[in-house]
Each structure stands twice: as C-alpha cells, then as structure tokens.
Design a protein around this motif. Structure first.
Motif, PDB file in Angstrom:
ATOM      1  N   PHE A  91      -1.431  -3.671  -1.620  1.00  0.00           N
ATOM      2  CA  PHE A  91      -1.649  -2.240  -1.400  1.00  0.00           C
ATOM      3  C   PHE A  91      -2.274  -1.933  -0.045  1.00  0.00           C
ATOM      4  N   TRP A  92      -2.811  -2.939   0.609  1.00  0.00           N
ATOM      5  CA  TRP A  92      -3.307  -2.651   1.945  1.00  0.00           C
ATOM      6  C   TRP A  92      -2.471  -3.354   3.010  1.00  0.00           C
ATOM      7  N   THR A  93      -1.242  -3.668   2.596  1.00  0.00           N
ATOM      8  CA  THR A  93      -0.324  -4.211   3.593  1.00  0.00           C
ATOM      9  C   THR A  93       0.906  -3.320   3.658  1.00  0.00           C
ATOM     10  N   GLU A  94       2.052  -3.843   3.278  1.00  0.00           N
ATOM     11  CA  GLU A  94       3.310  -3.105   3.453  1.00  0.00           C
ATOM     12  C   GLU A  94       3.336  -1.773   2.712  1.00  0.00           C
ATOM     13  N   SER A  95       3.088  -1.828   1.409  1.00  0.00           N
ATOM     14  CA  SER A  95       3.408  -0.671   0.572  1.00  0.00           C
ATOM     15  C   SER A  95       2.400   0.454   0.684  1.00  0.00           C
ATOM     16  N   PHE A  96       1.360   0.229   1.448  1.00  0.00           N
ATOM     17  CA  PHE A  96       0.286   1.214   1.492  1.00  0.00           C
ATOM     18  C   PHE A  96       0.783   2.604   1.859  1.00  0.00           C
TER      19      PHE A  96
ATOM     20  N   LEU B  59     -12.142   4.652  -4.029  1.00  0.00           N
ATOM     21  CA  LEU B  59     -11.087   3.786  -4.549  1.00  0.00           C
ATOM     22  C   LEU B  59      -9.932   4.593  -5.118  1.00  0.00           C
ATOM     23  N   VAL B  60     -10.171   5.830  -5.435  1.00  0.00           N
ATOM     24  CA  VAL B  60      -9.082   6.711  -5.836  1.00  0.00           C
ATOM     25  C   VAL B  60      -9.228   8.049  -5.119  1.00  0.00           C
ATOM     26  N   THR B  61      -8.100   8.648  -4.865  1.00  0.00           N
ATOM     27  CA  THR B  61      -8.071  10.013  -4.354  1.00  0.00           C
ATOM     28  C   THR B  61      -7.385  10.877  -5.398  1.00  0.00           C
ATOM     29  N   ARG B  62      -7.744  12.153  -5.421  1.00  0.00           N
ATOM     30  CA  ARG B  62      -7.186  13.036  -6.432  1.00  0.00           C
ATOM     31  C   ARG B  62      -6.256  14.044  -5.795  1.00  0.00           C
ATOM     32  N   ALA B  75      -6.638   1.521  -1.741  1.00  0.00           N
ATOM     33  CA  ALA B  75      -7.068   0.123  -1.764  1.00  0.00           C
ATOM     34  C   ALA B  75      -7.965  -0.263  -0.594  1.00  0.00           C
ATOM     35  N   ARG B  76      -8.168   0.623   0.342  1.00  0.00           N
ATOM     36  CA  ARG B  76      -8.954   0.284   1.519  1.00  0.00           C
ATOM     37  C   ARG B  76     -10.286  -0.397   1.179  1.00  0.00           C
ATOM     38  N   PRO B  77     -11.107   0.217   0.313  1.00  0.00           N
ATOM     39  CA  PRO B  77     -12.386  -0.441  -0.003  1.00  0.00           C
ATOM     40  C   PRO B  77     -12.198  -1.826  -0.605  1.00  0.00           C
TER      41      PRO B  77
END
Lengths: 122, 122
Positions: A91-96, B59-62, B75-77
């Motif tokens: 999720f923090w690579t391609e598909s992000f 970790l989530v956005t609404r 997924a950044r964090p």
DNA sequence: TCAGTTCAGAACCGATCGGTTGAATAAAGA
DNA sequence: TCTTTATTCAACCGATCGGTTCTGAACTGA
C-alpha cells in the motif's frame, strides 16, 4: 490479567517513547536498570515498570549479575511486528495512488460501490 | 490532549486486535462504519471510536457519501513504523545468536562489562 | 414534511497506564 | 553483622482506554 495477544502487547510496548528509547539503548548492548534510567528524568521504579512491560512483551530478557539485573534486547517480537506490517507494504508502493483514486470515485458514488474489489493491477 | 508523537500514536493504534482487523478489512477497499462493525459483537459507537483512533493516527481517512462516511486506509504511518522496526532487523538475522552468548558472558561478569561492543561478525 | 438509516457526540463506567513515594528485598563489602 | 547499592513491591494518583447507552445530527427518499 493481561490476556492480550502477542502482537497487541508488542505494539503496546512500542507505543511509548521512553520504552522505545530503552530499546534503542539495549540495541547497543545489555544494560542495568540504573544505566537505562540515566537519560530520563524519572524514578528508578518508573523505569523498572517500563522494563516490566517490555519483559511482558518478550522484548527484553533479564539476567542477574550481583546486585544488578541486566536487561537484554530480544528482537523476536519486533520481527513478528515487522512481518505484520509487511503485509501492508504494497500500500505504500505501487498501488498507493490507485487506491487514492478509488476513494475519489467512491465519494460521489452510491454505497453499493463501497467495495469495488481490487483494481490494484493497472 | 493527545500530544503523543506520531510513532507512538501509530503503535498505540495498532495495539488493539479490533483496530488491526479493521485495517485488514480496509486493505480490501474502503468501507462504511456499518460494514466495519459487522464482524464485531460491539456497538456502532465503539467501532466509531476505534475509527477515530485510527483517524488520529492518520491510518484512515474519511470521506462522505450520502449518510455514509466511508473509511479508507492510509498506509503512510505503517511505512514509518516499518522503517523504525527496520533499524532492528539486524538483531533477528546474523547477530541474534551472538548477542545471546553475550548475555551469558555478562551474567557472570562485572557491570563494567555491560557494554561489550558488537562482536556480531563470527 | 416526515420517517428511516447512518453515524457522531456526550456522559458514564471499570480497568489499565504512567508516574510518584516509601518500604522491602537481594547481594556485596567492610 | 551491618551498611551500602541496586532493584522491586505496594499503595496511591490523575489520565486515558475500551466499552456502554442515550441523544442528536446528517442525509435519503416517500
């Protein structure tokens, strides 16, 4: 009294900057409670408690050396935590970015579209 | 009221199996609160609270879609947490056993030997 | 406008957390 | 044995956590 699963205890133990700093110190080698307490403006008892949390999470093991009870890092639980996080690596690579587009679609679509299946591969 | 640093909030958010399960669900695509609550024997309000913790940890956005407030994984964090864990990766690979030997030495040595430098390379 | 659905806010509860203090324990050394 | 050092235990404190229930807000659709 602490029936939490292993992963929860690991993450909970890591959710405190003092404990993370203690782990960082232990990464440089075993240390006594006194040594671990030194950088912190905190009582020995408080450090001892933090240490017990880390122990409960199997992140440190204790020894005995005269009056000292040296603590030593055990990274195994960190490995497990890392493995858990690894499942999300995609999720923090391609598909992000693709996923971001997904939500944009969604915010102006109906609830039937709430689960649009993975269109990750593009 | 929640001045905790980012990493602490991330780990704290992950230290609950319900929230981890919610993230796992969100990994398969955005979901409404109702959808997220469905697998759990728990009130909507409780799920909403968990969601707010995840939101607080970024970790989530609404979003907003009619009555729905779909949640989406960010997924950044997780990447940051993974990076932190990565610093310890060396401890569950080569040097792990060497470190064990280290403590054995230590438990019958003086406190002056508490930091014996890395002898990782056999 | 009115009813139904989805969700959040607020007040409350018991349990846990992070810290304190002060006393107890364990081992070393005079 | 008595003292010193290192550490833990026990009790306590305020704050936060994970959950509840009840109430209200936002939005849809008849």
């Amino acid at each position: 009294m602490a029936p939490a699963d292993t992963l929860s205890r690991t993450f909970a133990a890591l959710a405190d900057p003092t404990r993370r700093a203690m782990l960082a110190r232990l990464a440089r080698g075993p240390a006594s409670v006194g040594e671990l307490a030194e950088p912190f403006d905190m009582s020995f008892a408080a450090v001892s408690k933090h240490l017990r949390v880390l122990e409960g999470a199997r992140l440190v093991t204790r020894g005995r050396d005269a009056q000292y009870r040296p603590a030593m890092l055990n990274a195994r639980p960190l490995q497990d935590a890392s493995a858990w996080l690894g499942d999300y690596r995609v999720f923090w690579t391609e598909s992000f970015d693709a996923l971001g587009v997904l939500l944009d679609d969604l915010t102006e679509a109906g609830p039937d579209d709430l689960r649009p299946d993975d269109k990750k591969e593009t």
